[in-house]
Design a protein around this motif. Structure first.
Motif, PDB file in Angstrom:
ATOM      1  N   SER A  27      90.728 113.356  46.222  1.00 47.95           N
ATOM      2  CA  SER A  27      90.539 112.835  47.577  1.00 47.95           C
ATOM      3  C   SER A  27      91.871 112.566  48.266  1.00 47.95           C
ATOM      4  CB  SER A  27      89.718 111.546  47.539  1.00 47.95           C
ATOM      5  OG  SER A  27      88.417 111.795  47.096  1.00 47.95           O
ATOM      6  N   ILE A  28      92.822 112.072  47.498  1.00 47.93           N
ATOM      7  CA  ILE A  28      94.152 111.798  48.061  1.00 47.93           C
ATOM      8  C   ILE A  28      94.866 113.101  48.394  1.00 47.93           C
ATOM      9  CG2 ILE A  28      96.430 110.838  47.539  1.00 47.93           C
ATOM     10  CD1 ILE A  28      94.908 108.674  45.868  1.00 47.93           C
ATOM     11  N   GLU A  29      94.807 114.066  47.478  1.00 45.75           N
ATOM     12  CA  GLU A  29      95.466 115.357  47.717  1.00 45.75           C
ATOM     13  C   GLU A  29      94.855 116.106  48.892  1.00 45.75           C
ATOM     14  OE1 GLU A  29      95.182 117.272  43.901  1.00 45.75           O
ATOM     15  OE2 GLU A  29      97.131 116.465  43.271  1.00 45.75           O
ATOM     16  N   ASN A  30      93.553 115.924  49.113  1.00 45.33           N
ATOM     17  CA  ASN A  30      92.876 116.598  50.223  1.00 45.33           C
ATOM     18  C   ASN A  30      93.041 115.869  51.550  1.00 45.33           C
ATOM     19  OD1 ASN A  30      91.902 118.663  48.596  1.00 45.33           O
ATOM     20  ND2 ASN A  30      90.047 117.532  48.085  1.00 45.33           N
ATOM     21  N   GLY A  31      93.728 114.734  51.523  1.00 42.48           N
ATOM     22  CA  GLY A  31      93.983 113.993  52.748  1.00 42.48           C
ATOM     23  C   GLY A  31      92.829 113.112  53.200  1.00 42.48           C
ATOM     24  N   GLU A  32      91.824 112.946  52.347  1.00 40.74           N
ATOM     25  CA  GLU A  32      90.680 112.104  52.705  1.00 40.74           C
ATOM     26  C   GLU A  32      91.025 110.619  52.613  1.00 40.74           C
ATOM     27  OE1 GLU A  32      87.559 113.365  50.092  1.00 40.74           O
ATOM     28  OE2 GLU A  32      87.853 115.459  50.622  1.00 40.74           O
ATOM     29  N   LEU A  33      91.959 110.278  51.742  1.00 43.41           N
ATOM     30  CA  LEU A  33      92.394 108.896  51.511  1.00 43.41           C
ATOM     31  C   LEU A  33      93.892 108.879  51.263  1.00 43.41           C
ATOM     32  CD1 LEU A  33      89.993 107.487  48.743  1.00 43.41           C
ATOM     33  CD2 LEU A  33      90.112 106.690  51.070  1.00 43.41           C
ATOM     34  N   THR A  34      94.511 107.748  51.541  1.00 42.28           N
ATOM     35  CA  THR A  34      95.883 107.533  51.071  1.00 42.28           C
ATOM     36  C   THR A  34      95.781 106.701  49.801  1.00 42.28           C
ATOM     37  OG1 THR A  34      96.198 105.439  52.248  1.00 42.28           O
ATOM     38  CG2 THR A  34      96.752 107.486  53.452  1.00 42.28           C
ATOM     39  N   ALA A  35      96.849 106.635  49.049  1.00 38.31           N
ATOM     40  CA  ALA A  35      96.848 105.828  47.832  1.00 38.31           C
ATOM     41  C   ALA A  35      96.578 104.365  48.166  1.00 38.31           C
ATOM     42  CB  ALA A  35      98.179 105.980  47.096  1.00 38.31           C
ATOM     43  N   THR A  36      97.141 103.895  49.258  1.00 35.84           N
ATOM     44  CA  THR A  36      96.931 102.503  49.676  1.00 35.84           C
ATOM     45  C   THR A  36      95.465 102.256  50.031  1.00 35.84           C
ATOM     46  OG1 THR A  36      99.194 102.395  50.494  1.00 35.84           O
ATOM     47  CG2 THR A  36      97.666 100.719  51.294  1.00 35.84           C
ATOM     48  N   GLN A  37      94.841 103.180  50.721  1.00 37.44           N
ATOM     49  CA  GLN A  37      93.424 103.045  51.059  1.00 37.44           C
ATOM     50  C   GLN A  37      92.561 103.035  49.799  1.00 37.44           C
ATOM     51  OE1 GLN A  37      93.165 106.451  53.623  1.00 37.44           O
ATOM     52  NE2 GLN A  37      93.077 105.193  55.487  1.00 37.44           N
ATOM     53  N   ALA A  38      92.914 103.869  48.836  1.00 36.33           N
ATOM     54  CA  ALA A  38      92.166 103.927  47.583  1.00 36.33           C
ATOM     55  C   ALA A  38      92.250 102.600  46.833  1.00 36.33           C
ATOM     56  CB  ALA A  38      92.697 105.055  46.707  1.00 36.33           C
ATOM     57  N   VAL A  39      93.442 102.009  46.810  1.00 32.07           N
ATOM     58  CA  VAL A  39      93.634 100.714  46.147  1.00 32.07           C
ATOM     59  C   VAL A  39      92.750  99.660  46.790  1.00 32.07           C
ATOM     60  CG1 VAL A  39      95.316  98.842  45.832  1.00 32.07           C
ATOM     61  CG2 VAL A  39      95.960 101.195  45.295  1.00 32.07           C
ATOM     62  N   GLU A  40      92.736  99.622  48.099  1.00 32.71           N
ATOM     63  CA  GLU A  40      91.938  98.625  48.822  1.00 32.71           C
ATOM     64  C   GLU A  40      90.435  98.878  48.665  1.00 32.71           C
ATOM     65  OE1 GLU A  40      93.437  98.883  52.812  1.00 32.71           O
ATOM     66  OE2 GLU A  40      95.329  97.930  52.260  1.00 32.71           O
ATOM     67  N   ARG A  41      90.023 100.124  48.774  1.00 28.41           N
ATOM     68  CA  ARG A  41      88.600 100.458  48.730  1.00 28.41           C
ATOM     69  C   ARG A  41      87.984 100.235  47.353  1.00 28.41           C
ATOM     70  NH1 ARG A  41      86.864 106.025  51.221  1.00 28.41           N
ATOM     71  NH2 ARG A  41      87.510 104.862  53.059  1.00 28.41           N
TER      72      ARG A  41
END
Length: 53
Positions: A27-41
């Protein structure tokens, strides 16, 4: 001060499945999320955890 009065909260280590890690990295590599967004979500303790995957 005893443990029940301490403002410090002990952090616990969480184990994540390989499939979860791969899906998140994808998801991060595809631009759907940033690492920071993933941490929060997903409640991951640190961005460095995600970047290490």
């Amino acid at each position: 001060m005893n443990d029940s009065e301490s403002p410090y909260v002990k952090r616990t280590q969480k184990d994540y499945s390989m499939s979860f890690k791969l899906q998140l990295v994808s998801s991060i590599e595809n631009g759907e999320l940033t690492a920071t967004q993933a941490v929060e979500r997903y409640g991951i303790q640190a961005r460095s955890t995600v970047t290490g995957w």
